[in-house]
Design an enzyme around this catalytic site. Structure first.
Site, PDB file in Angstrom:
ATOM      1  N   ARG A 265       0.796  -1.217   0.000  1.00 51.35           N
ATOM      2  CA  ARG A 265       0.000   0.000   0.000  1.00 51.35           C
ATOM      3  C   ARG A 265       0.833   1.274   0.000  1.00 51.35           C
ATOM      4  O   ARG A 265       0.575   2.206  -0.765  1.00 51.35           O
ATOM      5  CB  ARG A 265      -0.924   0.040   1.226  1.00 51.35           C
ATOM      6  CG  ARG A 265      -2.200  -0.725   1.052  1.00 51.35           C
ATOM      7  CD  ARG A 265      -2.639  -1.327   2.359  1.00 51.35           C
ATOM      8  NE  ARG A 265      -1.725  -2.403   2.705  1.00 51.35           N
ATOM      9  CZ  ARG A 265      -1.911  -3.673   2.329  1.00 51.35           C
ATOM     10  NH1 ARG A 265      -2.964  -4.018   1.671  1.00 51.35           N
ATOM     11  NH2 ARG A 265      -1.019  -4.610   2.626  1.00 51.35           N
ATOM     12  N   THR A 266       1.812   1.349   0.874  1.00 52.15           N
ATOM     13  CA  THR A 266       2.517   2.619   1.030  1.00 52.15           C
ATOM     14  C   THR A 266       3.248   3.002  -0.260  1.00 52.15           C
ATOM     15  O   THR A 266       3.104   4.112  -0.766  1.00 52.15           O
ATOM     16  CB  THR A 266       3.494   2.542   2.221  1.00 52.15           C
ATOM     17  OG1 THR A 266       2.760   2.131   3.368  1.00 52.15           O
ATOM     18  CG2 THR A 266       4.146   3.896   2.489  1.00 52.15           C
TER      19      THR A 266
ATOM     20  N   LYS B  86      26.228  -3.276  -0.932  1.00 50.94           N
ATOM     21  CA  LYS B  86      27.694  -3.345  -1.095  1.00 50.94           C
ATOM     22  C   LYS B  86      28.401  -2.685   0.082  1.00 50.94           C
ATOM     23  O   LYS B  86      29.617  -2.548   0.099  1.00 50.94           O
ATOM     24  CB  LYS B  86      28.115  -2.625  -2.379  1.00 50.94           C
ATOM     25  CG  LYS B  86      27.499  -3.176  -3.639  1.00 50.94           C
ATOM     26  CD  LYS B  86      28.003  -2.358  -4.836  1.00 50.94           C
ATOM     27  CE  LYS B  86      27.303  -2.767  -6.108  1.00 50.94           C
ATOM     28  NZ  LYS B  86      27.604  -1.819  -7.201  1.00 50.94           N
TER      29      LYS B  86
ATOM     30  N   ARG C 134      11.493   3.644   3.214  1.00 52.22           N
ATOM     31  CA  ARG C 134      11.143   2.706   4.300  1.00 52.22           C
ATOM     32  C   ARG C 134      12.393   1.926   4.647  1.00 52.22           C
ATOM     33  O   ARG C 134      13.090   1.427   3.762  1.00 52.22           O
ATOM     34  CB  ARG C 134      10.043   1.741   3.839  1.00 52.22           C
ATOM     35  CG  ARG C 134       9.801   0.606   4.834  1.00 52.22           C
ATOM     36  CD  ARG C 134       8.566  -0.184   4.532  1.00 52.22           C
ATOM     37  NE  ARG C 134       7.371   0.583   4.834  1.00 52.22           N
ATOM     38  CZ  ARG C 134       6.123   0.112   4.707  1.00 52.22           C
ATOM     39  NH1 ARG C 134       5.924  -1.133   4.293  1.00 52.22           N
ATOM     40  NH2 ARG C 134       5.085   0.866   5.013  1.00 52.22           N
TER      41      ARG C 134
ATOM     42  N   HIS D 210       5.456   5.929  11.330  1.00 49.24           N
ATOM     43  CA  HIS D 210       4.910   5.794   9.965  1.00 49.24           C
ATOM     44  C   HIS D 210       3.916   6.952   9.789  1.00 49.24           C
ATOM     45  O   HIS D 210       2.706   6.762   9.748  1.00 49.24           O
ATOM     46  CB  HIS D 210       4.232   4.424   9.838  1.00 49.24           C
ATOM     47  CG  HIS D 210       3.873   4.014   8.446  1.00 49.24           C
ATOM     48  ND1 HIS D 210       3.972   4.858   7.357  1.00 49.24           N
ATOM     49  CD2 HIS D 210       3.411   2.825   7.962  1.00 49.24           C
ATOM     50  CE1 HIS D 210       3.584   4.188   6.270  1.00 49.24           C
ATOM     51  NE2 HIS D 210       3.240   2.956   6.607  1.00 49.24           N
TER      52      HIS D 210
END
Ligand code: NCD
Length: 300
Positions: free
Chosen positions: A48-49, A78, A99, A127
């Site tokens: 969703r986000t 890396k 995120r 959030h």
């Protein structure tokens, strides 16, 4: 430059402006973000986000570059630091939606970024745009936020949506908050103390059935499997607060049942047909709120 990192940093006035802006942007495909580029950088899974941010961007005429599995497919695999990654992305995009699995990662990124950073979830931290869309849904569908009684359920120790939501609610008046969780998954005492400092008081219980009938808003959440040290530990709590039809029917007729989704086994699918079930509408409003957020950051 405006970053969105923590719900506590968004004022009530700004929230109310965003609610109005989301209303106004419903159905809009006016290309107000034409020429702008959003970089989505996701070190943890999302449906969703990420999609709603990207959809909002496209719908307003903007463009998107994306690392949907940045843990594997960005140079941090890396050994590059998040700071170096963000400094570079600032030259490629006008806004970064990020995120990350570590609490505080978005704040660290914002410190060095040359473009606005939007926190799309930082570990067990915050959030904030989920909170904006949650509050938008409550305002729009319940009619008000001041004075509501809300029951918040689940893994309150690890859930970032609920921590953000509590900070968001702290901007409103006379909110009655009941937290429901197993003892081991309670909101940390540290979080509780910080919220008390801004005037939030809560009642805590392990018994959902005794409180579900008093709430205007019931906010169910997922037990955060990925935060448990072992699968055995998770399985102790898995399915501990199932809302099935008989339990959902104890809710007030006008109450709303919310869930940030994904759901695993916290709400029985049959509950979806009850008038209180608002979680799919909540996900749908995600695009509206993210249109409003992007306009705020990139245009206003
Ligand atoms: C939540 C998240 O990622 O914190 N999902 C979302 O953004 N709607 C909730 C969860 O994963 O349980």
């Amino acid at each position: 430059m405006r970053h969105i990192i923590h719900a506590k940093d968004i004022s009530r006035e700004d929230m109310e402006m965003l609610f109005k802006s989301a209303d106004a942007l419903e159905g809009s495909r006016e290309p107000i973000l034409e020429g702008k580029i959003l970089a989505s950088l996701f070190f943890e899974p999302s449906t969703r986000t990420r999609f709603s941010f990207e959809s909002a961007m496209y719908r307003l005429g903007g463009n998107v570059i994306t690392a949907e599995n940045a843990k594997e497919f960005s140079s941090t695999s890396k050994g590059e630091t998040i700071e170096d990654t963000i400094k570079v992305i600032g030259a490629y995009a006008d806004v970064v939606v990020m995120r990350h699995f570590q609490e505080g990662a978005a704040a660290a990124a914002a410190k060095v970024s040359t473009v606005p950073v939007i926190n799309a979830g930082d570990g067990i931290g915050q959030h904030p745009t989920q909170t904006l869309l949650d509050l938008y849904l409550i305002q729009r569908e319940f009619g008000k936020i001041d004075g509501i009684s809300i029951v918040i359920i689940g893994d309150l120790k690890n859930g970032r949506t609920i921590k953000s939501l509590l900070w968001g609610l702290s901007k409103f008046k006379d909110i009655k908050i009941t937290l429901v969780s197993p003892k081991a998954l309670r909101l940390t005492r540290e979080c509780l103390a910080e919220l008390q400092d801004v005037g939030i008081t809560v009642t805590e219980t392990e018994d959902l059935e005794s409180v579900i009938g008093d709430a205007d808003i019931v906010y169910q959440t997922r037990i955060q499997k990925e935060r448990f040290p072992t699968i055995e530990e998770y399985e102790k709590y898995k399915g501990c607060y199932l809302i099935d039809v008989p339990l959902a029917k104890k809710m007030k007729p006008k109450a709303l049942l919310l869930h940030p989704l994904p759901r695993v086994d916290e709400i029985a699918p049959e509950v979806d047909d009850l008038p209180q079930a608002a979680y799919f509408k909540q996900a749908k409003y995600g695009v509206l709120m993210r249109k409003a957020v992007l306009k705020w950051i990139l245009v206003d």
